[in-house]
Design a protein around this motif. Structure first.
Motif, mmCIF file in Angstrom:
data_model
loop_
_atom_site.group_PDB
_atom_site.id
_atom_site.type_symbol
_atom_site.label_atom_id
_atom_site.label_comp_id
_atom_site.label_asym_id
_atom_site.label_seq_id
_atom_site.Cartn_x
_atom_site.Cartn_y
_atom_site.Cartn_z
ATOM 1 N N PRO A 147 0.807 -1.230 0.000
ATOM 2 C CA PRO A 147 0.000 0.000 0.000
ATOM 3 C C PRO A 147 0.834 1.271 0.000
ATOM 4 C CG PRO A 147 -0.877 -1.580 1.586
ATOM 5 C CD PRO A 147 0.444 -2.117 1.125
ATOM 6 N N PHE A 148 1.992 1.252 0.656
ATOM 7 C CA PHE A 148 2.837 2.443 0.729
ATOM 8 C C PHE A 148 3.607 2.652 -0.571
ATOM 9 C CE2 PHE A 148 2.220 0.844 5.010
ATOM 10 C CZ PHE A 148 1.760 1.978 5.655
ATOM 11 N N PHE A 149 4.028 1.535 -1.213
ATOM 12 C CA PHE A 149 4.681 1.658 -2.515
ATOM 13 C C PHE A 149 3.729 2.295 -3.525
ATOM 14 C CE2 PHE A 149 7.752 -2.129 -1.761
ATOM 15 C CZ PHE A 149 8.621 -1.276 -1.120
ATOM 16 N N LEU A 150 2.511 1.781 -3.552
ATOM 17 C CA LEU A 150 1.538 2.277 -4.525
ATOM 18 C C LEU A 150 1.054 3.678 -4.167
ATOM 19 C CD1 LEU A 150 -0.472 -1.041 -5.020
ATOM 20 C CD2 LEU A 150 1.297 -0.080 -6.480
ATOM 21 N N ALA A 151 0.961 3.963 -2.863
ATOM 22 C CA ALA A 151 0.507 5.287 -2.430
ATOM 23 C C ALA A 151 1.532 6.360 -2.742
ATOM 24 C CB ALA A 151 0.210 5.272 -0.940
ATOM 25 N N SER A 152 2.805 5.982 -2.822
ATOM 26 C CA SER A 152 3.843 6.972 -3.092
ATOM 27 C C SER A 152 3.644 7.629 -4.448
ATOM 28 C CB SER A 152 5.227 6.304 -3.027
ATOM 29 O OG SER A 152 5.481 5.818 -1.736
ATOM 30 N N ASN A 153 3.156 6.856 -5.425
ATOM 31 C CA ASN A 153 2.859 7.439 -6.728
ATOM 32 C C ASN A 153 1.621 8.317 -6.673
ATOM 33 O OD1 ASN A 153 4.699 6.657 -8.939
ATOM 34 N ND2 ASN A 153 4.246 4.589 -8.255
ATOM 35 N N ILE A 154 0.631 7.912 -5.872
ATOM 36 C CA ILE A 154 -0.599 8.696 -5.752
ATOM 37 C C ILE A 154 -0.333 10.014 -5.028
ATOM 38 C CG2 ILE A 154 -2.944 8.714 -4.811
ATOM 39 C CD1 ILE A 154 -2.596 6.769 -7.100
ATOM 40 N N VAL A 155 0.522 9.983 -4.011
ATOM 41 C CA VAL A 155 0.729 11.160 -3.164
ATOM 42 C C VAL A 155 1.462 12.283 -3.902
ATOM 43 C CG1 VAL A 155 3.000 10.630 -2.172
ATOM 44 C CG2 VAL A 155 1.269 11.766 -0.777
ATOM 45 N N THR A 156 2.143 11.937 -4.989
ATOM 46 C CA THR A 156 2.828 13.002 -5.739
ATOM 47 C C THR A 156 1.836 14.031 -6.265
ATOM 48 O OG1 THR A 156 2.741 11.594 -7.716
ATOM 49 C CG2 THR A 156 4.772 11.564 -6.441
ATOM 50 N N ASP A 157 0.596 13.620 -6.432
ATOM 51 C CA ASP A 157 -0.424 14.550 -6.930
ATOM 52 C C ASP A 157 -0.800 15.592 -5.883
ATOM 53 O OD1 ASP A 157 -2.441 15.207 -9.051
ATOM 54 O OD2 ASP A 157 -3.823 14.790 -7.397
ATOM 55 N N SER A 158 -0.429 15.344 -4.615
ATOM 56 C CA SER A 158 -0.856 16.246 -3.550
ATOM 57 C C SER A 158 -0.265 17.639 -3.686
ATOM 58 C CB SER A 158 -0.466 15.665 -2.184
ATOM 59 O OG SER A 158 0.938 15.595 -2.067
ATOM 60 N N VAL A 159 0.920 17.754 -4.286
ATOM 61 C CA VAL A 159 1.530 19.067 -4.472
ATOM 62 C C VAL A 159 1.646 19.415 -5.946
ATOM 63 C CG1 VAL A 159 3.607 20.445 -4.137
ATOM 64 C CG2 VAL A 159 2.772 18.998 -2.291
ATOM 65 N N VAL A 160 2.265 18.513 -6.725
ATOM 66 C CA VAL A 160 2.440 18.831 -8.138
ATOM 67 C C VAL A 160 1.095 18.923 -8.840
ATOM 68 C CG1 VAL A 160 2.620 16.471 -9.055
ATOM 69 C CG2 VAL A 160 3.916 18.327 -10.121
ATOM 70 N N GLY A 161 0.114 18.178 -8.337
ATOM 71 C CA GLY A 161 -1.238 18.297 -8.881
ATOM 72 C C GLY A 161 -1.830 19.669 -8.605
ATOM 73 N N GLU A 162 -1.513 20.182 -7.414
ATOM 74 C CA GLU A 162 -1.969 21.537 -7.066
ATOM 75 C C GLU A 162 -1.340 22.559 -8.024
ATOM 76 O OE1 GLU A 162 -3.975 22.407 -4.520
ATOM 77 O OE2 GLU A 162 -3.858 20.859 -2.970
ATOM 78 N N ILE B 247 5.883 8.440 2.092
ATOM 79 C CA ILE B 247 4.957 9.512 1.712
ATOM 80 C C ILE B 247 5.657 10.865 1.769
ATOM 81 C CG2 ILE B 247 2.801 10.667 2.363
ATOM 82 C CD1 ILE B 247 1.878 7.874 3.394
ATOM 83 N N GLY B 248 6.531 11.042 2.767
ATOM 84 C CA GLY B 248 7.298 12.285 2.852
ATOM 85 C C GLY B 248 8.169 12.487 1.628
ATOM 86 N N VAL B 249 8.808 11.407 1.167
ATOM 87 C CA VAL B 249 9.639 11.491 -0.044
ATOM 88 C C VAL B 249 8.772 11.835 -1.248
ATOM 89 C CG1 VAL B 249 11.012 10.135 -1.667
ATOM 90 C CG2 VAL B 249 11.458 9.965 0.773
ATOM 91 N N GLY B 250 7.569 11.243 -1.310
ATOM 92 C CA GLY B 250 6.668 11.532 -2.418
ATOM 93 C C GLY B 250 6.282 12.998 -2.479
ATOM 94 N N ILE B 251 5.956 13.574 -1.322
ATOM 95 C CA ILE B 251 5.599 14.999 -1.283
ATOM 96 C C ILE B 251 6.810 15.864 -1.593
ATOM 97 C CG2 ILE B 251 4.802 16.857 0.222
ATOM 98 C CD1 ILE B 251 3.048 14.873 1.665
#
Length: 384
Positions: A205-220, A287-291
């Protein structure tokens, strides 16, 4: 009880992030895909364990369906008796050449004797039970050769049997009421499931979430709402916490669900609370690395490429120690989170030094979190 203003602001941002995640159809699809990955991984290991373990094949009666061809001249011989003891089904033919015509179709192997009395074996290496059949026939051939050598030395049948079967070994099982309800009683199954599959599934779940979480900032940034986020009356710490909480919580819930699924599949997982603690800090780091990456790039494509490279490197660091047996590096491997997860999952007994082994993961997660906040603060200062 009145909730402090700071917490209310963080929760408001967290709710907004949660809605964005739950409205992401790809994320929901990823969750469903994980279920199939779990079922497939456990199933494949179970099949591989059975196919490579002669004792398990005998237990479930599969070996009786494995057909071996022999010439009619060996019917009733000591070699055929030893092959029958291996629970193989023997088929007799007028000649070895006739048996070979069915090798790879009806027959898995053809056994014969050379003019000098040596056992000859022709086996279909494309058959899934090739290794098991070879092992069983080799055991029968060893018995046959020993029998022949002892008889040639002048020993009678009773003396030969005494030498070949000196001890009657019987296993008496005790404390069966405390027996672990494991899907398969196989060393290979236990080693692969706990040594790789369990940590992989719980981290998935964390591996897959890391790709999703990138949208939290770059998506903005792509939606032109990043500046609005920067102008909110929230500190940098509050913004990062608000963004991390939803995806971290969703990932932990998934990991907990996979622990329950594994237990239902008769792969018992011990110390789930401590495992969740380890996963919390690992998830915080991922997740921190993703953000952090999403703040350093300007597009989702770049962010996903970068996080993929990070995950490849992290996979190497986390999973290679599970396959390396080295007394020199074992002391260092104990601090690898996946090694720690394996130790927690396989036994209800907790070693006192467990929390010491967790310390590097905790420190690294904290440093990544602080680095993410500093990067966000720097971005905010530049843009505002």
């Amino acid at each position: 009880m009145k909730i402090p203003t700071t917490i209310r602001k963080i929760l408001a941002l967290a709710r907004k992030e949660s809605r964005d995640i739950l409205q992401n159809r790809i994320y929901i699809l990823v969750v469903l895909v994980q279920v199939f990955i779990i079922m497939g991984a456990v199933g494949l290991v179970a099949v591989a364990s059975v196919a490579s373990d002669p004792a398990l094949l005998d237990e479930i009666g599969v070996t009786s369906a494995i057909n071996i061809g022999l010439p009619q001249s060996l019917n009733g011989s000591s070699l055929s008796q030893y092959l029958e003891e291996q629970k193989l089904t023997l088929n007799y033919y007028n000649s070895t050449d006739q048996a070979k015509t069915e090798l790879g179709e009806k027959l898995v192997a053809v056994v014969d004797l050379s003019p000098t009395g040596d056992v000859l074996l022709n086996v279909d290496t494309s058959n899934v039970f090739y290794s098991v059949v070879s092992t069983k026939i080799n055991e029968a051939a060893d018995k046959y050769n020993n029998n022949k050598s002892l008889k040639d030395a002048g020993l009678n049948e009773t003396q030969v049997n005494t030498i070949l079967n000196p001890v009657n070994f019987e296993i008496v099982k005790v404390n069966q009421d405390k027996q672990v309800p494991l899907a398969l009683d196989s060393p290979y199954f236990v080693e692969v499931i706990y040594g790789f599959i369990v940590p992989f599934i719980l981290l998935l779940p964390f591996f897959l979430a890391s790709n999703i979480v990138t949208d939290s900032v770059v998506g903005e940034k792509e939606r032109k709402t990043f500046e609005v986020l920067l102008m909110t009356p929230l500190s940098s710490y509050m913004v990062i916490i608000g963004k991390i909480i939803p995806i971290l919580l969703f990932s932990l819930i998934q990991s907990l669900a996979w622990i329950l699924v594994l237990n239902l599949l008769r792969v018992p997982i011990y110390n789930p609370v401590l495992l969740i603690v380890v996963l919390f800090f690992m998830g915080l780091a991922f997740i921190g690395v993703g953000i952090l990456i999403s703040m350093l790039v300007d597009s989702t494509k770049e962010a996903n490429s970068a996080i993929t490279l990070v995950l490849v490197f992290a996979t190497f660091i986390l999973f290679i120690p599970l396959f390396v047996k080295s007394e020199i590096f074992q002391g260092g491997f104990n601090f690898i989170p996946t090694v720690l997860m394996v130790k927690l999952a396989v036994s209800p007994r907790i070693q006192p030094e467990i929390m010491l082994y967790l310390l590097p993961t905790l420190i690294l997660s904290f440093l990544i979190f602080v680095g993410t906040v500093r990067s966000f603060r720097h971005e905010r200062a530049i843009r505002l």
